[in-house]
Design an enzyme around this catalytic site. Structure first.
Site, PDB file in Angstrom:
ATOM      1  N   ASP A 185      -3.752  -6.523  -2.183  1.00 56.90           N
ATOM      2  CA  ASP A 185      -2.364  -6.052  -2.070  1.00 56.90           C
ATOM      3  C   ASP A 185      -2.409  -4.794  -1.222  1.00 56.90           C
ATOM      4  O   ASP A 185      -3.504  -4.305  -0.900  1.00 56.90           O
ATOM      5  CB  ASP A 185      -1.759  -5.759  -3.452  1.00 56.90           C
ATOM      6  CG  ASP A 185      -0.262  -6.032  -3.480  1.00 56.90           C
ATOM      7  OD1 ASP A 185       0.449  -5.414  -2.673  1.00 56.90           O
ATOM      8  OD2 ASP A 185       0.194  -6.859  -4.286  1.00 56.90           O
ATOM      9  N   HIS A 262       2.660  -8.673   1.276  1.00 57.48           N
ATOM     10  CA  HIS A 262       1.839  -7.763   0.462  1.00 57.48           C
ATOM     11  C   HIS A 262       0.487  -7.545   1.135  1.00 57.48           C
ATOM     12  O   HIS A 262      -0.542  -7.495   0.456  1.00 57.48           O
ATOM     13  CB  HIS A 262       1.634  -8.345  -0.945  1.00 57.48           C
ATOM     14  CG  HIS A 262       2.809  -8.133  -1.859  1.00 57.48           C
ATOM     15  ND1 HIS A 262       2.995  -6.991  -2.600  1.00 57.48           N
ATOM     16  CD2 HIS A 262       3.870  -8.923  -2.138  1.00 57.48           C
ATOM     17  CE1 HIS A 262       4.122  -7.084  -3.307  1.00 57.48           C
ATOM     18  NE2 HIS A 262       4.676  -8.256  -3.039  1.00 57.48           N
ATOM     19  N   GLU A 318       7.661 -12.188  -2.137  1.00 53.69           N
ATOM     20  CA  GLU A 318       8.304 -10.987  -1.590  1.00 53.69           C
ATOM     21  C   GLU A 318       8.023 -10.725  -0.108  1.00 53.69           C
ATOM     22  O   GLU A 318       7.859  -9.573   0.285  1.00 53.69           O
ATOM     23  CB  GLU A 318       7.910  -9.763  -2.422  1.00 53.69           C
ATOM     24  CG  GLU A 318       8.384  -9.876  -3.860  1.00 53.69           C
ATOM     25  CD  GLU A 318       8.067  -8.658  -4.713  1.00 53.69           C
ATOM     26  OE1 GLU A 318       9.001  -8.175  -5.377  1.00 53.69           O
ATOM     27  OE2 GLU A 318       6.908  -8.214  -4.745  1.00 53.69           O
TER      28      GLU A 318
HETATM   29  C1  ACM Z   1       5.482 -10.438  -8.348  1.00 51.88           C
HETATM   30  O1  ACM Z   1       5.688  -9.826  -9.411  1.00 51.88           O
HETATM   31  N1  ACM Z   1       5.826  -9.886  -7.195  1.00 51.88           N
HETATM   32  C2  ACM Z   1       4.884 -11.747  -8.321  1.00 51.88           C
END
Ligand code: ACM
Length: 679
Positions: A185, A262, A318
């Site tokens: 991440d 991410h 996201e």
């Molecule tokens: C997440 O909580 N963005 C999977």
């Protein structure tokens, strides 16, 4: 003398009865499906002959578990404990199921696989008291779901391999079988990839150490070895050790490599993989660039070599997709592939990664955003933004793993927030986690596609190992029981008793579990209706100060219904205001009334931008036109903690109309209040 004999006989009768008494309660967690126990005991001792009939590779660990974890009597009773693999067990269909028969002289645990024997043994360990006494009887048991998982985010804060192994031991105790590691991440890449050394020489290190200081600061990475660099990664050797350790405890490690979003750390180490080729600017891979696929396929090739798991998590959540709209390569890709928009571009990306994984014999899991723009043909969906994604996937015939944030995100407060360390999410006590049913409302065919459940621990605000354990246990035990036990047997009060025993054991074994015995529970004010003059009276909201429809708490009557809020603003008892007008309501008491106090309470929870008002103004009127200000309360927000504050006026007045206004401070954000109490 006659009296004494009668007493003795009575005592013997009682002892005799105790010998065969049925035991109705047990402390086994997760609770077995079928269990009949009596108070007669088998004594596990130095004299117990142990026979294990299982594949050689599993024998050693089964024996080790017995030697290390089963309390033993110091005496020597000649009896036997046999673990045996059999072809089939009546009433059991899962290879993880087992049957245990315990009488005074012998215990036999049967399973159709070593996993079954392992789980039978875990049950036996939980049944054994400190002197080696085990109640006799029979147990037939198997799991409800195939996938019973826990997710740990090791990117936001890094936790070393010994800590991971310790959590694997705890998971095994409660028959959990999947450990999902969120390995990559923005906050740091955590796994050695030989072909791309910058991922661990650079993208795994940052300053400062705590995520919140880094994230709300400059978000810089630093070279490995830099003074005060925070971070770390698992070498490939570490990973092999973790995978083998987990495997011997029947736990599969599911690695997660985030893509296409991410990925700030990757795209700073290898900026040529982003749309703009600038370090520190992008979170999403460039989907138009073939080099992105080359990189990801090379990474996944090493991942596949390290992790035997059939299922590999590829993130998918996201994606901002911002740069894709203006990137010439992404635009070209969209044109060539006839993709209607950036959602379809993301879907193209996921499908292409899935194709690669499938060609290597692997299946992908993705967060529920992978449904958008079209689901890849064989993908499994991890449903986190509620249950809808999982239900939609199941309806399309895809497997779904249910992790809805409102029940399964364990980075939320587990008790009265005022008594707890700062947490990311709102109040999520053990009881709420336990109340979740992954197949609720699904038709039988769809329910079959629910692969399982997982508890997720994101670690943005969890920098220490002790704190990780504090957030995991006991709520992970609720996930374990939902994953394993018969849903019709679910009973929170009984579960809580078993969980208290399990927590005591975890704590005595060195886990920093939350002290469930001393749980405070829900906010008292929310459990009994408030009584006051304004109950049921008409409330008018000023234009530009309407409540938000999502947080309406029941609508126009919410602030005068006597219902106070609990520990979370999402409990449908707090009314939320996001408009610049803040709160501006007028209550008509119907007639002129004697008033001696007016008050309302507000909540502050900074992470979701819920702030206390900077100013409250209270006014009164007889005609709803001319108002007299009776109180102006100013508050300066100086801290970033969860808090509740009452803004009140006290005195003596007569009025029919009360106007209550609350204004946001410079930070903007939300105002949440639960009731305007007039006495
Ligand atoms: C997440 O909580 N963005 C999977």
């Amino acid at each position: 003398m006659k009296k004494l004999i009668i007493h003795l006989l009575a005592a013997l009768t009682i002892i005799g009865c105790n010998e065969n008494e049925n035991i109705t309660e047990n402390e086994i967690l997760p609770v077995p499906r079928s269990i009949n126990l009596t108070s007669r005991k088998f004594i596990f001792s130095q004299g117990t002959a142990i026979t294990i009939n299982a594949p050689e590779k599993d024998k050693e660990i089964l024996n080790e578990v017995i030697q290390v974890s089963m309390p033993k009597s110091n005496s020597r009773y000649e009896n036997s404990l046999t673990l045996q693999i059999v072809e089939n067990i009546e009433g059991i269909t899962s290879p993880e199921g087992y049957n245990a028969t315990i009488d005074k002289e012998s215990i036999t645990i049967k399973g159709t696989s070593s996993a079954g024997l392992f789980y039978g043994l875990q049950t036996l360990i939980q049944m054994t008291d400190k002197d080696g006494n085990i109640p006799t009887g029979t147990i037939t048991d198997e799991p409800e779901f195939t996938y019973r998982g826990m997710m740990l985010d090791v990117s936001r804060h890094f936790f070393g391999k010994e800590f991971i192994k310790k959590q694997i031991d705890a998971m095994a105790r409660f028959k959990m079988n999947r450990l999902h590691l969120h390995l990559t991440d923005a906050a740091g890449w955590r796994i050695e990839i030989k072909r791309y050394p910058r991922l661990t020489q650079f993208a795994a290190w940052r300053k400062p150490a705590e995520w919140k200081d880094w994230w709300f600061g400059k978000r810089m990475y630093v070279e490995e070895g830099t003074e005060d660099a925070y971070g770390g990664y698992y070498t490939q050797e570490d990973i092999c050790e973790i995978v083998a350790y987990a495997e011997s405890r029947h736990i599969t490690i599911i690695p997660e490599i985030e893509m296409p979003a991410h990925s700030e750390e990757v795209l700073t180490a290898y900026p040529e993989l982003s749309c703009t080729h600038e370090p520190y600017k992008q979170a999403d891979f460039c989907v138009g660039n073939e080099k992105s696929f080359e990189f990801l396929e090379n990474v996944l090739t090493e991942i596949f070599e390290l992790f035997p798991s059939e299922y590999i998590h590829i993130g998918g959540d996201e994606a901002g997709k911002m740069s894709w709209g203006s990137c010439p390569l992404c635009q070209k890709r969209m044109k060539e592939e006839s993709l209607a928009g950036t959602e379809e571009l993301q879907s193209y990306f996921i499908k292409r990664i899935e194709k690669f994984a499938n060609s290597r014999g692997r299946q992908i899991i993705g967060w529920d955003e992978i449904l958008e723009g079209g689901l890849a043909p064989n993908a499994t969906v991890m449903s986190w933004r509620g249950t809808e994604g999982g239900i939609a996937a199941a309806a399309k015939g895809h497997k779904a793993i249910m992790v809805p944030g409102g029940y399964c995100y364990l980075d939320s407060y587990q008790d009265a927030p005022l008594t707890q360390p700062m947490a990311f999410g709102p109040y999520l006590p053990l009881e709420k986690v336990y109340s979740y049913n992954p197949t609720a409302g699904l038709e039988e065919e769809q329910a079959k596609m629910i692969y399982g459940i997982q508890g997720n621990l994101w670690t943005e605000y969890i920098p220490e190992e002790e704190f990780v354990e504090y957030m995991l246990y006991p709520r992970m035990l609720a996930i374990a029981e939902i994953g394993w036990s018969n849903p019709t047997e679910r009973n929170y009060n009984k579960f809580k008793k078993r969980a208290i025993t399990a927590v005591d054991k975890l704590r005595s074994d060195g886990y920093n579990a939350f002290d469930l015995k001393n749980e405070q529970g829900e906010r008292g004010e929310s459990l009994t209706p408030a009584k006051h003059l304004a109950i049921g009276k008409k409330v008018t909201y000023a234009t530009g100060a309407e409540y938000n429809s999502k947080y309406n708490a029941g609508g126009d009557t919410a602030l005068v219904d006597g219902v106070r809020g609990g520990w979370t603003y999402i409990d449908r008892k707090w009314q939320g205001f996001i408009k610049r007008g803040g709160v501006d309501v007028t209550i008509d008491l119907g007639e002129k009334q004697k008033i001696k106090s007016i008050e309302a309470e507000f909540m502050q929870m900074p992470i979701p931008e819920v702030w206390l008002p900077a100013e409250v103004v209270i006014s009164i009127s007889d005609n709803n036109a001319d108002f007299t200000e009776i109180a102006r309360i100013v508050h300066k927000v100086t801290d970033e903690n969860f808090s509740l504050k009452t803004y009140s006026w006290q005195g003596r007045c007569n009025a029919r109309y009360v106007r209550y206004r609350a204004k946001q401070g410079a930070k903007g954000g939300w105002l949440f209040t639960d009731e305007i109490i007039i006495k």
